[in-house]
Design a protein around this motif. Structure first.
Motif, mmCIF file in Angstrom:
data_model
loop_
_atom_site.group_PDB
_atom_site.id
_atom_site.type_symbol
_atom_site.label_atom_id
_atom_site.label_comp_id
_atom_site.label_asym_id
_atom_site.label_seq_id
_atom_site.Cartn_x
_atom_site.Cartn_y
_atom_site.Cartn_z
ATOM 1 N N THR A 55 71.126 13.095 44.430
ATOM 2 C CA THR A 55 70.479 12.609 45.650
ATOM 3 C C THR A 55 70.922 11.193 45.977
ATOM 4 O OG1 THR A 55 68.581 11.657 44.466
ATOM 5 C CG2 THR A 55 68.388 13.966 45.159
ATOM 6 N N GLU A 81 75.014 24.789 40.670
ATOM 7 C CA GLU A 81 73.851 24.720 41.559
ATOM 8 C C GLU A 81 73.622 26.064 42.239
ATOM 9 O OE1 GLU A 81 72.521 22.401 45.697
ATOM 10 O OE2 GLU A 81 74.400 21.893 44.684
ATOM 11 N N GLU A 82 74.693 26.707 42.672
ATOM 12 C CA GLU A 82 74.586 27.979 43.383
ATOM 13 C C GLU A 82 74.013 29.071 42.487
ATOM 14 O OE1 GLU A 82 77.309 26.115 43.148
ATOM 15 O OE2 GLU A 82 77.396 25.292 45.182
ATOM 16 N N GLY A 131 66.378 15.551 53.933
ATOM 17 C CA GLY A 131 67.744 15.124 54.187
ATOM 18 C C GLY A 131 67.989 13.654 53.905
ATOM 19 N N ARG A 164 69.086 14.172 50.331
ATOM 20 C CA ARG A 164 70.294 14.994 50.228
ATOM 21 C C ARG A 164 70.424 15.851 51.484
ATOM 22 N NH1 ARG A 164 70.349 18.443 44.955
ATOM 23 N NH2 ARG A 164 72.049 19.427 46.094
ATOM 24 N N PRO A 165 71.418 15.558 52.314
ATOM 25 C CA PRO A 165 71.598 16.271 53.578
ATOM 26 C C PRO A 165 71.740 17.780 53.430
ATOM 27 C CG PRO A 165 72.906 14.265 53.567
ATOM 28 C CD PRO A 165 72.351 14.427 52.171
ATOM 29 N N ASP A 166 72.335 18.240 52.324
ATOM 30 C CA ASP A 166 72.552 19.674 52.161
ATOM 31 C C ASP A 166 71.250 20.447 52.023
ATOM 32 O OD1 ASP A 166 72.334 18.438 49.498
ATOM 33 O OD2 ASP A 166 72.741 20.449 48.734
ATOM 34 N N SER A 210 69.998 22.948 54.653
ATOM 35 C CA SER A 210 70.485 24.333 54.722
ATOM 36 C C SER A 210 69.873 25.228 53.651
ATOM 37 C CB SER A 210 72.015 24.356 54.597
ATOM 38 O OG SER A 210 72.421 23.867 53.323
ATOM 39 N N TRP A 211 69.008 24.667 52.814
ATOM 40 C CA TRP A 211 68.339 25.491 51.805
ATOM 41 C C TRP A 211 67.422 26.506 52.491
ATOM 42 C CZ3 TRP A 211 66.282 21.781 47.386
ATOM 43 C CH2 TRP A 211 67.384 21.228 46.709
#
Length: 276
Positions: free
Chosen positions: A30, A49-50, A95, A98-100, A103-104
């Motif tokens: 982060t 992570e995926e 965000g 962590r900006p990603d 999309s979670w």
């Protein structure tokens, strides 16, 4: 111990240590935020992570199915709506760290259980237990502190960090199996279950979640000072008996209250700005 055996054991120990140290890479999950969480973390390449998010999604789906079958899923529509509205306001602020996370596939539900507990699995799978709401009777600000704290664990990937430690330890132990005859297997699902529902978070993880959760709440327009009253309520609930599950390994000690107070004051301007 025979000298030959001692040397062999020592050598294997060095190999095991090398495997453990070499199995993790330094990452920064982060951004630091206004609160300033900047610790470097170490994750194993064996635990992506995926992969962990996929495993979490499967386990979460199974838990929801079981709860639904028992009539324990989102039983009170008004209560569920309240939790989801608060959560969505917090999620919009994720965000910052962590900006990603935007999309979670975030998901929020209320589970009927007497436990005073809440959690957020990797990838944003959130559950709040009715026992927490009924026994703590949190204000919206206090409930935001709970949910923000649990979201912070997911944003910082504390579960992945703990699972990484388990996996590389198992990898190191497999080296010793050549001597002991006892192997160690790497079970991602089992490791995640242990981390989420059995093993305690470290004090470092708890402090990071406290601080990030306070900032998430402030940015979402919830009074960050409510985190202090929340954990005071949690501590008082335990009394002389066992503490609530959410505090089973980390009771609300004076040092935690002091840290929360400092953090809340630090992000208070963000709350005041959000309220304008």
């Amino acid at each position: 111990m025979h000298k030959t055996t001692l040397r062999r054991t020592f050598a294997l120990g060095l190999v095991s240590t090398a495997v453990v140290l070499g199995g993790c890479a330094a990452v920064q999950t982060t951004d630091s935020g206004a609160i300033g969480v900047e610790r470097t973390q170490y994750m194993s390449s064996m635990v992506s992570e995926e992969a962990l998010q996929q495993e979490a999604a499967q386990q979460y789906s199974s838990l929801l199915s079981q709860a639904k079958a028992k009539g324990a899923l989102d039983r009170d529509a008004a209560q569920t709506k309240r939790v989801q509205i608060i959560s969505q306001r917090l999620i919009k602020q994720a965000g910052v760290f962590r900006p990603d996370a935007a999309s979670w596939n975030w998901d929020v539900h209320v589970l009927s259980s007497d436990e005073v507990n809440a959690w957020c699995m990797p990838g944003g799978k959130i559950a709040v237990y009715t026992g927490l709401i009924a026994r703590i009777k949190p204000t919206d600000d206090e409930l935001a502190a709970v949910i923000g704290h649990e979201m912070a664990h997911a944003l910082r990937e504390h579960s992945r960090e703990q699972v990484s430690q388990q996996m590389v330890t198992n990898m190191g132990l497999s080296v010793l199996s050549a001597v002991t005859g006892v192997g160690a297997t790497a079970d991602l699902g089992g490791a995640l279950t242990n981390v989420m529902f059995t093993l305690p978070n470290s004090r470092t993880h708890e402090t990071e979640a406290d601080r990030i959760g306070v900032e998430l709440a402030a940015r979402a327009g919830y009074d960050p000072r409510a985190a202090v009253t929340l954990w005071q309520k949690m501590g008082a609930l335990g009394g002389s008996s066992a503490p609530p599950e959410i505090l089973s390994t980390h009771p609300s000690a004076a040092s935690r209250i002091a840290d929360l107070t400092e953090a809340a004051n630090k992000v208070l301007p963000l709350y005041q700005q959000a309220r304008k």
